[in-house]
Design an enzyme around this catalytic site. Sequence first.
Site, PDB file in Angstrom:
ATOM      1  N   LYS A 152       4.150  47.029 -28.960  1.00  0.00           N
ATOM      2  CA  LYS A 152       3.478  45.809 -29.464  1.00  0.00           C
ATOM      3  C   LYS A 152       2.130  45.636 -28.751  1.00  0.00           C
ATOM      4  CE  LYS A 152       4.629  41.761 -27.484  1.00  0.00           C
ATOM      5  NZ  LYS A 152       3.542  40.970 -26.878  1.00  0.00           N
ATOM      6  N   ASN A 153       2.112  45.827 -27.435  1.00  0.00           N
ATOM      7  CA  ASN A 153       0.902  45.540 -26.658  1.00  0.00           C
ATOM      8  C   ASN A 153      -0.146  46.644 -26.744  1.00  0.00           C
ATOM      9  OD1 ASN A 153       1.999  43.121 -26.054  1.00  0.00           O
ATOM     10  ND2 ASN A 153       2.624  43.665 -23.966  1.00  0.00           N
ATOM     11  N   ARG A 167      -3.161  31.128 -18.473  1.00  0.00           N
ATOM     12  CA  ARG A 167      -3.702  32.320 -19.145  1.00  0.00           C
ATOM     13  C   ARG A 167      -5.147  32.106 -19.632  1.00  0.00           C
ATOM     14  NH1 ARG A 167       0.807  35.153 -22.674  1.00  0.00           N
ATOM     15  NH2 ARG A 167      -0.496  36.960 -22.221  1.00  0.00           N
ATOM     16  N   ASP A 173       6.443  42.212 -17.245  1.00  0.00           N
ATOM     17  CA  ASP A 173       7.180  42.087 -18.513  1.00  0.00           C
ATOM     18  C   ASP A 173       8.620  42.567 -18.397  1.00  0.00           C
ATOM     19  OD1 ASP A 173       4.382  42.861 -20.736  1.00  0.00           O
ATOM     20  OD2 ASP A 173       4.902  41.107 -19.539  1.00  0.00           O
ATOM     21  N   ARG A 213       9.078  38.139 -31.939  1.00  0.00           N
ATOM     22  CA  ARG A 213       7.644  38.407 -31.717  1.00  0.00           C
ATOM     23  C   ARG A 213       7.460  39.830 -31.191  1.00  0.00           C
ATOM     24  NH1 ARG A 213       4.192  33.789 -28.918  1.00  0.00           N
ATOM     25  NH2 ARG A 213       2.739  35.490 -29.269  1.00  0.00           N
ATOM     26  N   CYS A 225       0.453  28.907 -22.295  1.00  0.00           N
ATOM     27  CA  CYS A 225       1.721  29.213 -22.980  1.00  0.00           C
ATOM     28  C   CYS A 225       2.832  29.034 -21.945  1.00  0.00           C
ATOM     29  CB  CYS A 225       1.692  30.632 -23.539  1.00  0.00           C
ATOM     30  SG  CYS A 225       1.754  31.851 -22.245  1.00  0.00           S
TER      31      CYS A 225
END
Length: 422
Positions: free
Chosen positions: A22-23, A121, A309, A401, A116
């Site tokens: 995803k990243n 951030r 993560d 997500r 968030c």
Amino acid sequence: MDRLRIVGGHKLQGGVTISGAKNAALPQIAATLLSPYPVELTNLPQVSDVENMLGVVALHGAEVTRAAHSTIIDARNIVSTETTYDTVRKMRATVLVLGPLLARFGQARVSLPGGCAIGARPVDMHIKALAALGATIDIENGLIVASTPNTPGGGLKGGRIVLASPSVGATETAMMAATAAKGETEILNAAREPEVADLAACLIAMGAKIEGAGTHRILIEGSTSWQPAKHHGIPDRIEAGTYAVAAAITGGTLELTNARLENMAATVQMLEFMGVSVWPSDRGLVVSRDGPLRPTDITTEPYPGFPTDMQAQFMALATQADGATLIRETVFESRFMHVPELIRLGANISLQGTTAVVRGGPPLRGAQVMATDLRASVSLVLAGLVSSGETIVNRVYHLDRGYEQLDRKLRLCGADIERISA
Ligand code: EPZ
């Protein structure tokens, strides 16, 4: 809102196919805005963040065409260089369109992302990086208003960017913008994450000239002559690490197809410290645990250090270790939203500032828990796999997500898990 219902107690056995990262996908989709030629991306994970980012570039005028195993993005006709708060609010990574739009069109108005669940951030390093290339940037009513000199031969100029800390997003913004600046750019203290190197590989396929991506020093030649391109993204090292923890926490054995040991060294080493066996196979990695779990100390760091993560997933694992594990979160200021939820399952965790002490031992018992952000959510699923009785994880949209078909992939390995549409 969908929920997941998990009944714990099953050792996972079998194989999981790891999807694209995803990243890596998100910045690559943003990067297509730089070029007037089509870019074919393969291995995009089917997750909502990727769908969102494809929607964002389409809002700007890019044509998005889906094929069976690839997505073609043609940003020939961009109609807008403005991204609204509503778009950015949904997904912080939308801010990655700022660099490409500014670099190609000399102007961009992108909403400041709010904070968030895991922290404020800010994007100050993104803004400083663009200013170092000659951009003028103001904040007006919550919008980043960026422009380059509209003199003949104006536009971004190459220069030296020294990042205050190795921010992944700021490195990606700097690298993308530099490809369209005139002259050479040097980025120092760059993030070394594999997703940064994969973005560089995608930009190079598009015609850019970049050296050193994946190291702390990146050189970009600028004034790229763009060309049609095709790029196959890297597998998701965090998804792979998550399933590795699923095998470890249930005392099972999983083969992770497509997982790459070279991108997961810190995660694999931590698993081995805790008594988990990991070995390479023809298709990827095998992870297995049949003995006791040992406690350890974990500090999250920028790559190649232990990934932030993976912090929440290892906290779930540490609840099963014989003793106390110290977990220090140094990358984000409040990435412990999973702690109160894990405590609801019976975990013994105490927080002291940015350090959590996890005392393994008490058996976990199923309960209703609430997902709050992507990785916190998956730590609750992992804990549910070893909790007695039924665990219900609410607000599963957080998981969707960044995890493709998580419940299906776990079910195929023997987990008793089902999605309940509320
Ligand atoms: C990327 O976020 C990832 N997201 C995050 O993954 C990941 O946790 C993070 O890198 C760190 O590895 C994507 O790639 C889409 P940073 P990013 O800029 O780029 C501060 C997930 O779960 N900072 O490296 O936003 C920032 O607040 C997500 O998949 C500034 O202060 O991370 C944070 O404390 C979560 N100013 C630290 O630096 C800036 O201008 C690291 O942030 C930029 C960042």
